[in-house]
Design a protein around this motif. Structure first.
Motif: not given
Length: 281
Positions: A8, A12, A30, A33-34, A38, A40, A45, A48, A225, A230, A233
């Motif tokens: 992940n 990201l 993002i 993708t998230s 993830l 979210l 998102a 993020l 998350v 993170i 990423s």
């Protein structure tokens, strides 16, 4: 750190490192993708997408370290004439970006639902293709040749305001600033270089604003998350960004600027259409 966190984080980081410098809105990529990877919410998102710009800031600071050092020298009255011009540019751009961008972020942070995200990218793509056509049609009579010291104050204000609009989902910061500079007559290499440099303070602010003004979103983001995701990423985004910045600047100083601009415009349109088709536009 498990394999899922690494995968992940890689995904990201790669998306952030590529999309930050292309006119396809890194925030939107993002978000998409998230949300899928993830799970979210749209609001998380979105936050993020702003927060992950830390990685691209690190890359820009490394790549443009000479320019950054010159700006710092100008702050203590020891820089060259070019350093002072860069300082003026960064101050005006940053102030206008904040004045426009922060209110826009506070307006949409609680209400963004994905509606209309794809449309700004399509419009931006059309503008970039128009830039390419303008340069091609009038190449013998007009090629953007302005340098930084030829930009008027009102032009810097305009660029800063346009960059502030990029706080909206679906609006690419690099895309709107580069296209605006080209339309103002700035030469291609300086358009890309100055756009990338102005990203540094803008992205720092974009990373801080979610934590200061929408703390509940920031806290729920951190709780939902894994921090390992993170951190991975951010590192990956920085490494990918270094490669892409160099490649884009090489193209910008070559004779292939028409092809580069048209290609970026096409990417923006395709990204916008895909966002709409997938329900994010």
């Amino acid at each position: 750190m498990n394999i899922a966190d690494v995968v992940n984080g890689l995904a990201l980081g790669i998306v952030q490192g590529i999309s930050e410098w292309l006119p396809i809105s890194s925030k939107t990529q993002i978000m998409i993708t998230s949300i899928y990877a993830l799970h979210l919410t749209f609001n998380q998102a979105y936050a993020l997408g702003l927060f992950l710009e830390v990685g691209t800031v690190l890359a820009a600071l490394i790549y443009f370290r000479r320019e950054v050092w010159g700006i710092l020298k100008a702050l203590v009255l020891r820089g060259s004439a070019y350093d002072y011009m860069m300082l003026k540019y960064v101050i005006i751009i940053t102030v206008l970006t904040g004045l426009v961008g922060v209110p826009l972020y506070l307006t949409v942070a609680e209400s963004v639902k994905g509606i209309g995200i794809g449309l700004p990218m399509i419009i931006l793509g059309l503008i970039l293709i128009a830039d390419a056509l303008l340069i091609y049609i009038s190449r013998l009579r007009y090629v953007p040749r302005k340098r930084l010291n030829e930009l008027k104050t009102w032009e810097l204000v305009l660029i800063g305001a346009v960059q502030g609009i990029a706080a909206l989902p679906g609006v690419s910061r690099s895309g709107v600033t580069v296209s605006t500079m080209l339309l103002l007559g700035l030469n291609p290499e300086d358009s890309f270089r100055l756009s990338f440099i102005s990203m540094i303070p803008a992205a720092v602010g974009a990373s801080i604003v979610p934590a200061l003004f929408t703390r509940h979103l920031f806290h729920t983001l951190i709780s939902d998350v894994n921090m390992n995701v993170i951190l991975v990423s951010i590192v990956v985004a920085a490494l990918v960004s270094l490669v892409l910045i160099d490649a884009l600047l090489r193209f910008a100083r070559s004779r292939h600027i028409i092809l580069l601009t048209a290609t970026l415009g096409t990417l923006a349109i395709v990204s916008g259409v895909l966002s709409i088709l997938t329900g994010f536009g």
